[in-house]
Motif scaffolding. Structure first.
Motif, mmCIF file in Angstrom:
data_model
loop_
_atom_site.group_PDB
_atom_site.id
_atom_site.type_symbol
_atom_site.label_atom_id
_atom_site.label_comp_id
_atom_site.label_asym_id
_atom_site.label_seq_id
_atom_site.Cartn_x
_atom_site.Cartn_y
_atom_site.Cartn_z
ATOM 1 N N ALA A 75 0.834 -1.206 0.000
ATOM 2 C CA ALA A 75 0.000 0.000 0.000
ATOM 3 C C ALA A 75 0.869 1.258 0.000
ATOM 4 O O ALA A 75 0.633 2.186 -0.784
ATOM 5 N N SER A 76 1.874 1.293 0.865
ATOM 6 C CA SER A 76 2.762 2.461 0.909
ATOM 7 C C SER A 76 3.524 2.611 -0.398
ATOM 8 O O SER A 76 3.721 3.725 -0.889
ATOM 9 N N CYS A 77 3.940 1.493 -0.973
ATOM 10 C CA CYS A 77 4.644 1.530 -2.253
ATOM 11 C C CYS A 77 3.743 2.116 -3.343
ATOM 12 O O CYS A 77 4.183 2.958 -4.128
ATOM 13 N N ASN A 78 2.487 1.703 -3.366
ATOM 14 C CA ASN A 78 1.550 2.241 -4.361
ATOM 15 C C ASN A 78 1.377 3.750 -4.202
ATOM 16 O O ASN A 78 1.338 4.487 -5.187
ATOM 17 N N HIS A 79 1.264 4.210 -2.956
ATOM 18 C CA HIS A 79 1.124 5.650 -2.717
ATOM 19 C C HIS A 79 2.396 6.396 -3.112
ATOM 20 O O HIS A 79 2.334 7.490 -3.685
ATOM 21 N N LEU A 80 3.545 5.805 -2.816
ATOM 22 C CA LEU A 80 4.814 6.449 -3.158
ATOM 23 C C LEU A 80 5.009 6.503 -4.675
ATOM 24 O O LEU A 80 5.461 7.520 -5.212
#
Length: 198
Positions: A75-80
């Motif tokens: 999830a954090s990777c997608n946002h980043l």
């Protein structure tokens, strides 16, 4: 002229190298080396241009983020990835919101600071203590840090045609602004007794 994906890919690779050199002349030479390939990709229409030019670029960003931060949760990777692919989109919206609801002064500084904090949150899961002491001119004043970090996430949802959360943020900002504004009186209201007394 027929469209040749292989020659176009080669020309894009040369263009990418020139762009990373940060030399105007190198970029101009690389664009010229593309010959008719880039204009032809544009003439093929937005969908084809997206597939042949923008999609590979977005894939490059996604892969680069994954390589740079291999232990980051999905999830954090997608946002980043979205942050890197669409930083200008997020930045323009945040700057416009800060300008509208906090004034023009330091809106760019607030935007830059918030994007740094947002990236830090995505990478570490932590955020600075709020409100900061002392509070700098670059810190948002109208809402909490949690609110503004939510706006960053909601801008991504908005980009993908899910506007509800961002619309709620707009409503919150507007209501806060309205609550903080002094009440206005109608222009044609009769003066009160106190106003008439010298």
């Amino acid at each position: 002229m027929t469209y040749d994906p292989e020659s176009f890919s080669s020309a894009l690779a040369q263009l990418l190298g020139a762009l990373t050199s940060h030399e105007d002349r190198a970029v101009q030479d690389a664009v010229a080396a593309c010959g008719p390939a880039l204009p032809e990709a544009i003439r093929q229409g937005p969908e084809r241009f997206h597939e042949d030019v923008l999609w590979p670029w977005n894939e490059l960003i996604e892969t680069s983020v994954s390589v740079a931060y291999p232990d980051l949760d999905r999830a954090s990777c997608n946002h980043l990835v979205f942050l890197y692919q669409h930083a200008d989109f997020i930045e323009r919206h945040l700057d416009a919101l800060f300008t509208r609801y906090e004034g023009h002064f330091a809106s760019s500084d607030k935007t830059r600071w918030l994007l740094q904090v947002y990236q830090h949150q995505l990478l570490t899961g932590t955020v600075p203590v709020w409100p900061p002491q002392p509070r700098g001119y670059w810190h948002p004043r109208t809402q909490s840090l949690t609110f503004w970090l939510g706006v960053c996430t909601h801008l991504q949802q908005f980009y993908y045609a899910q506007p509800d959360a961002l619309m709620q943020d707009f409503l919150t900002l507007a209501q806060t602004r309205e609550a903080d504004s002094p009440p206005s009186s109608p222009a044609d209201a009769a003066p009160t007794q106190e106003e008439r007394t010298p």
